[in-house]
Design an enzyme around this catalytic site. Structure first.
Site, mmCIF file in Angstrom:
data_model
loop_
_atom_site.group_PDB
_atom_site.id
_atom_site.type_symbol
_atom_site.label_atom_id
_atom_site.label_comp_id
_atom_site.label_asym_id
_atom_site.label_seq_id
_atom_site.Cartn_x
_atom_site.Cartn_y
_atom_site.Cartn_z
ATOM 1 N N SER A 143 0.810 -1.221 0.000
ATOM 2 C CA SER A 143 0.000 0.000 0.000
ATOM 3 C C SER A 143 0.843 1.270 0.000
ATOM 4 O O SER A 143 0.336 2.346 -0.348
ATOM 5 C CB SER A 143 -0.939 0.004 1.213
ATOM 6 O OG SER A 143 -0.216 -0.170 2.417
ATOM 7 N N ASP A 393 -4.221 5.654 11.574
ATOM 8 C CA ASP A 393 -3.268 5.250 10.543
ATOM 9 C C ASP A 393 -2.035 6.132 10.690
ATOM 10 O O ASP A 393 -2.044 7.308 10.320
ATOM 11 C CB ASP A 393 -3.873 5.410 9.148
ATOM 12 C CG ASP A 393 -2.923 4.947 8.044
ATOM 13 O OD1 ASP A 393 -1.762 4.613 8.350
ATOM 14 O OD2 ASP A 393 -3.344 4.931 6.865
ATOM 15 N N HIS A 396 0.576 5.239 6.575
ATOM 16 C CA HIS A 396 0.417 5.886 5.276
ATOM 17 C C HIS A 396 0.471 7.404 5.435
ATOM 18 O O HIS A 396 0.531 7.917 6.547
ATOM 19 C CB HIS A 396 -0.894 5.443 4.626
ATOM 20 C CG HIS A 396 -0.987 3.961 4.450
ATOM 21 N ND1 HIS A 396 -1.616 3.142 5.372
ATOM 22 C CD2 HIS A 396 -0.508 3.149 3.475
ATOM 23 C CE1 HIS A 396 -1.522 1.883 4.971
ATOM 24 N NE2 HIS A 396 -0.844 1.859 3.827
#
Length: 425
Positions: A143, A393, A396
């Site tokens: 990702s 998160d 990311h």
């Protein structure tokens, strides 16, 4: 916290009236200069491209811009707005659209990476598109590869909107876009190990399986149609896994319920990258048209507490020089990737048109704990107060955000390659 230059948008009306004539006359030579160096249109053209477009000279490249240690630098305040935002770019993954999800502070948008020994220019979308005209660029990995791809797409979209021409699989794991204006394609391939793997699932395996001597053909089968690849892996190697080599179990990482030897994951990451780069050299190295490959180094996470508690990654500014040091697992993962890139370069030195570099972003990423979505991976997480569990998160990156710098460095590497190619001619 807002922009460190929160007042820079406001000008007195009388000052504006005085500046307009001066600005007009100042812009004339700049416009002529741009037309001379950048013959391509700024906006998307409607011309249909059925065959490869003729290759025109890319922008002028200066020799002193082609050699730089981008790892040694600091984040400094920057007055300029990002090239895009959540409303101007439609390819941002929902979980990274921090502003649209209600993140209140905007200061994290107003920093740029400044290397100590050289200059890192602001990303130039037209230059990138010109240099990649008639080519196919693929981002392959986990990702983080997708995060970097979407950053690049958003910056390029500011001058030429792409068309989504292919989609396959869940969660947009396999996609391709086409920039008709430059006959240029960008793809993303989900391959969290680069080598063949079977991912753990809620209904099946509770660990991953990696087959270290076989590259993942889900992306490698398309290699003949790819001109440049950006590889990005690392975080999935932290999960429980069983490793196979030569059809035999080599060992495992965190498998207490299995009768396998615990061998960790550093050497496994090394084997996976080695297998992948060897496949690139073997399949694309002899190609007369040339091939370019980059490995984006490991991007550290910034969890400061439990992932499901408020304040897991609460910072709102970059770290200052010396405040954090790349160490432990983060340093080890980066070192493995850089070493394997250098080894592959030595093994392919006889291949004149095969170019390989490490896109070393580990340190500059370590210094940006403020650039993650945190709780704003979900829309307006505190609209009804602070819940007992708040998913965060801290891996990311917000878009726009610090990850845009990765693609600024990517462009500089491509410009360096282009300069070397011209010099050899």
């Amino acid at each position: 916290m807002g922009s460190p230059f929160k007042d820079h948008h406001t000008l007195h009306p009388s000052l504006v009236r005085k500046l307009i004539p001066w600005t007009f006359y100042a812009m004339v030579p700049l416009v002529l200069f741009r037309v001379y160096l950048y013959p391509y249109p700024l906006h998307h053209t409607t011309t249909t491209i059925l065959t490869s477009s003729p290759v025109s000279p890319p922008p002028a490249l200066l020799e002193d811009e082609t050699s730089c240690d981008y790892t040694d630098g600091n984040w400094v305040p920057d007055r300029r707005d990002p090239l895009y935002n959540g409303s101007t770019c439609g390819t941002i993954k929902e979980g990274q659209s921090c502003i649209a999800h209600g993140r209140p502070d905007m200061g994290y948008l107003y920093w740029r990476w400044k290397p100590k020994q050289c200059k890192l220019p602001r990303f130039e979308p037209n230059t990138f598109l010109q240099l990649l005209r008639n080519k196919h660029l693929a981002f392959v990995g986990d990702s983080m590869a997708r995060n970097q791809l979407e950053s690049l797409l958003c910056m390029l979209s500011s001058v030429s909107p792409p068309n989504l021409v292919y989609r396959d699989g869940e969660e947009n794991k396999f996609r391709r876009w086409y920039f008709e204006s430059h006959n240029f394609s960008i793809s993303v391939y989900w391959s969290p190990f680069l080598v063949r793997g079977v991912e753990k699932s809620n209904t099946g395996l509770n660990h991953n399986q990696l087959f270290l001597d076989h590259v993942d053909e889900r992306w490698a089968a398309d290699m003949n149609g790819i001109d440049m690849v950006v590889l990005s892996i690392g975080h999935w190697f932290l999960h429980p896994a069983v490793y196979y080599e030569g059809d035999q179990v080599l060992g495992c990482h965190y498998c207490p319920d299995l009768n396998h030897t615990e061998i960790g994951f550093y050497d496994i990451l090394r084997k996976a990258i080695k297998t992948t780069l060897k496949a690139l050299v073997d399949r694309k190295g002899p190609n007369d048209n040339g091939f370019d490959a980059l490995v984006t180094t490991f991007s550290p996470a910034h969890f400061e507490g439990d992932w499901d508690k408020l304040g897991a990654c609460p910072k709102t500014e970059p770290c200052k020089e010396g405040e954090k040091t790349l160490e432990g697992m983060d340093a080890e993962m980066r070192q493995v990737e850089v070493e394997e890139v250098e080894a592959a370069k030595m093994n392919s030195v006889q291949l004149e048109k095969f170019r390989l570099e490490a896109l070393d972003v580990s340190k500059l990423s370590l210094m940006r704990p403020d650039g993650h979505p945190g709780p704003y991976m979900h829309p307006f997480p505190f609209a009804y107060g602070v819940a007992e569990r708040v998913q965060n998160d801290c891996v990311h990156w917000c878009l726009p955000g610090p990850i845009d710098t990765w693609n600024e460095i990517l462009l500089e590497v491509i410009k360096k390659w282009e300069y070397a190619s011209r010099r050899e001619q």
